[in-house]
Design a protein around this motif. Structure first.
Motif, PDB file in Angstrom:
ATOM      1  N   GLY A   1     -21.264  95.125  21.189  1.00 17.66           N
ATOM      2  CA  GLY A   1     -20.612  95.817  20.092  1.00 17.66           C
ATOM      3  C   GLY A   1     -21.601  96.266  19.038  1.00 17.66           C
ATOM      4  O   GLY A   1     -22.817  96.246  19.250  1.00 17.66           O
ATOM      5  N   GLU A   2     -21.071  96.651  17.904  1.00 16.67           N
ATOM      6  CA  GLU A   2     -21.893  97.174  16.806  1.00 16.67           C
ATOM      7  C   GLU A   2     -21.954  96.187  15.650  1.00 16.67           C
ATOM      8  O   GLU A   2     -20.927  95.639  15.241  1.00 16.67           O
ATOM      9  N   LEU A   3     -23.143  95.962  15.154  1.00 15.35           N
ATOM     10  CA  LEU A   3     -23.322  95.213  13.911  1.00 15.35           C
ATOM     11  C   LEU A   3     -23.525  96.230  12.798  1.00 15.35           C
ATOM     12  O   LEU A   3     -24.411  97.093  12.879  1.00 15.35           O
ATOM     13  N   LEU A   4     -22.698  96.138  11.769  1.00 15.98           N
ATOM     14  CA  LEU A   4     -22.769  97.071  10.655  1.00 15.98           C
ATOM     15  C   LEU A   4     -23.254  96.371   9.398  1.00 15.98           C
ATOM     16  O   LEU A   4     -23.084  95.169   9.234  1.00 15.98           O
TER      17      LEU A   4
ATOM     18  N   ASP B   1     -22.733 108.441  14.796  1.00 19.76           N
ATOM     19  CA  ASP B   1     -24.067 108.595  15.405  1.00 19.76           C
ATOM     20  C   ASP B   1     -24.987 107.418  15.083  1.00 19.76           C
ATOM     21  O   ASP B   1     -26.200 107.591  14.937  1.00 19.76           O
ATOM     22  N   SER B   2     -24.423 106.243  14.980  1.00 19.19           N
ATOM     23  CA  SER B   2     -25.262 105.061  14.768  1.00 19.19           C
ATOM     24  C   SER B   2     -26.022 104.734  16.040  1.00 19.19           C
ATOM     25  O   SER B   2     -25.733 105.257  17.125  1.00 19.19           O
ATOM     26  N   SER B   3     -26.992 103.840  15.908  1.00 25.20           N
ATOM     27  CA  SER B   3     -27.841 103.490  17.049  1.00 25.20           C
ATOM     28  C   SER B   3     -27.031 103.040  18.253  1.00 25.20           C
ATOM     29  O   SER B   3     -27.278 103.460  19.386  1.00 25.20           O
ATOM     30  N   VAL B   4     -26.049 102.184  18.024  1.00 26.53           N
ATOM     31  CA  VAL B   4     -25.305 101.639  19.164  1.00 26.53           C
ATOM     32  C   VAL B   4     -24.487 102.710  19.871  1.00 26.53           C
ATOM     33  O   VAL B   4     -24.275 102.639  21.085  1.00 26.53           O
ATOM     34  N   SER B   5     -24.038 103.720  19.170  1.00 32.63           N
ATOM     35  CA  SER B   5     -23.213 104.750  19.788  1.00 32.63           C
ATOM     36  C   SER B   5     -24.022 105.655  20.718  1.00 32.63           C
ATOM     37  O   SER B   5     -23.447 106.363  21.557  1.00 32.63           O
ATOM     38  N   ASN B   6     -25.343 105.611  20.597  1.00 32.55           N
ATOM     39  CA  ASN B   6     -26.205 106.467  21.412  1.00 32.55           C
ATOM     40  C   ASN B   6     -27.029 105.708  22.446  1.00 32.55           C
ATOM     41  O   ASN B   6     -27.757 106.331  23.231  1.00 32.55           O
ATOM     42  N   ALA B   7     -26.929 104.385  22.461  1.00 31.56           N
ATOM     43  CA  ALA B   7     -27.781 103.573  23.344  1.00 31.56           C
ATOM     44  C   ALA B   7     -27.129 103.410  24.713  1.00 31.56           C
ATOM     45  O   ALA B   7     -26.116 102.717  24.855  1.00 31.56           O
ATOM     46  N   LYS B   8     -27.707 104.041  25.723  1.00 33.57           N
ATOM     47  CA  LYS B   8     -27.169 103.953  27.082  1.00 33.57           C
ATOM     48  C   LYS B   8     -27.831 102.792  27.817  1.00 33.57           C
ATOM     49  O   LYS B   8     -29.055 102.671  27.835  1.00 33.57           O
ATOM     50  N   LEU B   9     -27.021 101.955  28.440  1.00 30.09           N
ATOM     51  CA  LEU B   9     -27.513 100.789  29.169  1.00 30.09           C
ATOM     52  C   LEU B   9     -27.324 101.010  30.662  1.00 30.09           C
ATOM     53  O   LEU B   9     -26.265 101.462  31.109  1.00 30.09           O
TER      54      LEU B   9
ATOM     55  N   GLY C   1     -34.955 104.667  16.941  1.00 26.73           N
ATOM     56  CA  GLY C   1     -35.259 105.320  15.666  1.00 26.73           C
ATOM     57  C   GLY C   1     -34.019 105.844  14.977  1.00 26.73           C
ATOM     58  O   GLY C   1     -34.115 106.747  14.129  1.00 26.73           O
ATOM     59  N   GLY C   2     -32.867 105.300  15.304  1.00 30.12           N
ATOM     60  CA  GLY C   2     -31.600 105.796  14.777  1.00 30.12           C
ATOM     61  C   GLY C   2     -31.219 105.194  13.433  1.00 30.12           C
ATOM     62  O   GLY C   2     -32.067 104.921  12.582  1.00 30.12           O
ATOM     63  N   ARG C   3     -29.936 104.954  13.265  1.00 29.02           N
ATOM     64  CA  ARG C   3     -29.418 104.474  11.982  1.00 29.02           C
ATOM     65  C   ARG C   3     -28.462 103.311  12.191  1.00 29.02           C
ATOM     66  O   ARG C   3     -27.826 103.180  13.249  1.00 29.02           O
TER      67      ARG C   3
ATOM     68  N   LEU D   1     -33.810  97.728   7.638  1.00 32.04           N
ATOM     69  CA  LEU D   1     -32.400  97.397   7.754  1.00 32.04           C
ATOM     70  C   LEU D   1     -32.082  96.773   9.118  1.00 32.04           C
ATOM     71  O   LEU D   1     -31.330  95.796   9.214  1.00 32.04           O
ATOM     72  N   GLY D   2     -32.647  97.352  10.169  1.00 30.38           N
ATOM     73  CA  GLY D   2     -32.429  96.811  11.496  1.00 30.38           C
ATOM     74  C   GLY D   2     -33.004  95.407  11.634  1.00 30.38           C
ATOM     75  O   GLY D   2     -32.383  94.517  12.223  1.00 30.38           O
ATOM     76  N   ARG D   3     -34.182  95.202  11.073  1.00 38.14           N
ATOM     77  CA  ARG D   3     -34.795  93.877  11.159  1.00 38.14           C
ATOM     78  C   ARG D   3     -34.006  92.850  10.350  1.00 38.14           C
ATOM     79  O   ARG D   3     -33.867  91.696  10.756  1.00 38.14           O
ATOM     80  N   LYS D   4     -33.479  93.260   9.209  1.00 36.13           N
ATOM     81  CA  LYS D   4     -32.648  92.362   8.415  1.00 36.13           C
ATOM     82  C   LYS D   4     -31.356  92.015   9.167  1.00 36.13           C
ATOM     83  O   LYS D   4     -30.887  90.868   9.134  1.00 36.13           O
ATOM     84  N   ALA D   5     -30.788  92.997   9.860  1.00 42.80           N
ATOM     85  CA  ALA D   5     -29.586  92.758  10.654  1.00 42.80           C
ATOM     86  C   ALA D   5     -29.872  91.752  11.767  1.00 42.80           C
ATOM     87  O   ALA D   5     -29.055  90.859  12.035  1.00 42.80           O
ATOM     88  N   GLU D   6     -31.033  91.880  12.408  1.00 35.68           N
ATOM     89  CA  GLU D   6     -31.375  90.906  13.453  1.00 35.68           C
ATOM     90  C   GLU D   6     -31.548  89.506  12.860  1.00 35.68           C
ATOM     91  O   GLU D   6     -31.133  88.509  13.460  1.00 35.68           O
TER      92      GLU D   6
END
Length: 340
Positions: free
Chosen positions: A9-12, A110-118, A85-87, A63-68
């Motif tokens: 999922g997405e962490l906001l 268009d956040s990072s998770v919405s564009n990350a294909k696994l 390199g997203g948002r 911001l991403g590092r703080k979220a992690e």
């Protein structure tokens, strides 16, 4: 040994007026934290002693590092995080009071998770030690890429014999009910543990119930909605949150579990709401905690209802109470006496 609980999922980033209950227009300072339905569930499960891991995408910036750091602070494994390199998606909460409801404003397009294909190889590795895969209806709403990821993950989970917990969470600001219904109908055949409420059953599947005027009629509506949803999959467990709302702060909360054809209701809990968000996620975590501990359905729903209610008496999305504290509440210790 497969003992890990994995969620996708997405962490906001969560921003709230520093003065609790204020509107954004009257605020000069915002408090920052992080949240997201699946991440909240994992944090609660980690605090209850479970091994957890989160699949998401974060931007390679402060911001991403703080979220992690937020995730790792709860002991959540972040090895499956995709960095780009997203948002980072953001949401703003204005807490309700009395006749004014809580308002949430999203900024997550268009956040990072919405564009990350696994890939298939990604999921094979991620799910290798997983016993339960956790998903909510929020993630497939974010993008077609997320829906493709969900579809692939569920197929691999089924091949590996991994159990799936799915919360119907419907966010009308992210997609239409028709889009949600189409996506959920693909997901539900894979689901072992289904969570929801009367509102989501109606919003997505147009499941009609009698008018809800009091708590007894809410119980009837919840039972009817659960029975209707049961036709959409082969669920081992079904669990529903229950909320009777007088105003933004005064609610009667509870829950219901259906197992082997039997409905089990928790006690009704009179609750004064401090922070509405995170309660349903705490309910989901407690349901899964009880299932993994092989408790009986009645004990599970009592614990989950206590977690559902008490989380909304805390600021933030996380349930910090221990299993024993929740069990005390589940047994009726809800008068709020001072402990010395």
């Amino acid at each position: 040994m497969k003992n890990k609980i994995t969620a996708y999922g997405e962490l906001l980033m969560r921003l709230t007026p520093a003065q609790h209950g204020n509107l954004i227009e009257q605020s000069d300072a915002l408090e920052m934290s992080f949240a997201g339905a699946e991440a909240n569930i994992l944090a609660d499960l980690s605090l209850l002693g479970h091994r957890t891991g989160f699949v998401t995408a974060l931007p390679q910036n402060p911001l991403g590092r703080k979220a992690e750091q937020f995730l790792r602070g709860f002991g959540i494994d972040t090895d499956a995080v995709v960095w780009d390199g997203g948002r980072l998606g953001t949401y703003y909460i204005e807490h309700g009071f009395s006749i004014r409801g809580t308002r949430v404003t999203y900024d997550r397009k268009d956040s990072s998770v919405s564009n990350a294909k696994l890939s298939e190889n990604n999921w094979e590795t991620i799910l290798d030690k997983t016993a339960f895969f956790v998903l909510t209806g929020v993630t497939p709403a974010l993008s077609q890429t997320c829906r493709d990821n969900v579809d692939l993950a569920l197929r691999i989970a089924k091949d590996k014999g991994i159990k799936v917990l799915f919360d119907l969470n419907y966010r009308r600001s992210l997609w239409t009910k028709q889009e949600a219904r189409s996506a959920f109908e693909i997901i539900l055949p894979y689901v072992d543990v289904l969570l929801g409420n009367v509102g989501s059953a109606y919003d997505v599947f147009d499941i009609q119930t009698p008018p809800i005027e009091d708590y007894p009629s809410l119980k009837i509506a919840t039972q009817m909605a659960t029975d209707a949803l049961e036709r959409l999959g082969d669920f081992e467990w079904m669990a529903m949150t229950m909320r009777l709302q007088s105003d933004a702060n005064n609610n009667v909360l509870g829950g219901m579990v259906k197992k082997a054809g039997q409905h089990h209701f928790s006690r009704a809990l009179q609750t004064r709401i401090v922070d509405r968000l995170g309660g349903g996620d705490a309910f989901a975590a407690a349901i899964l905690h009880g299932i993994l501990k092989d408790w009986k359905a009645g004990a599970i729903v009592d614990l989950a209802a206590a977690a559902f209610a008490v989380t909304q008496t805390l600021q933030g999305d996380i349930n910090y109470l221990t299993e024993q504290e929740l069990l005390d509440m589940a047994s009726g210790n809800v008068r709020g006496h001072v402990r010395r």
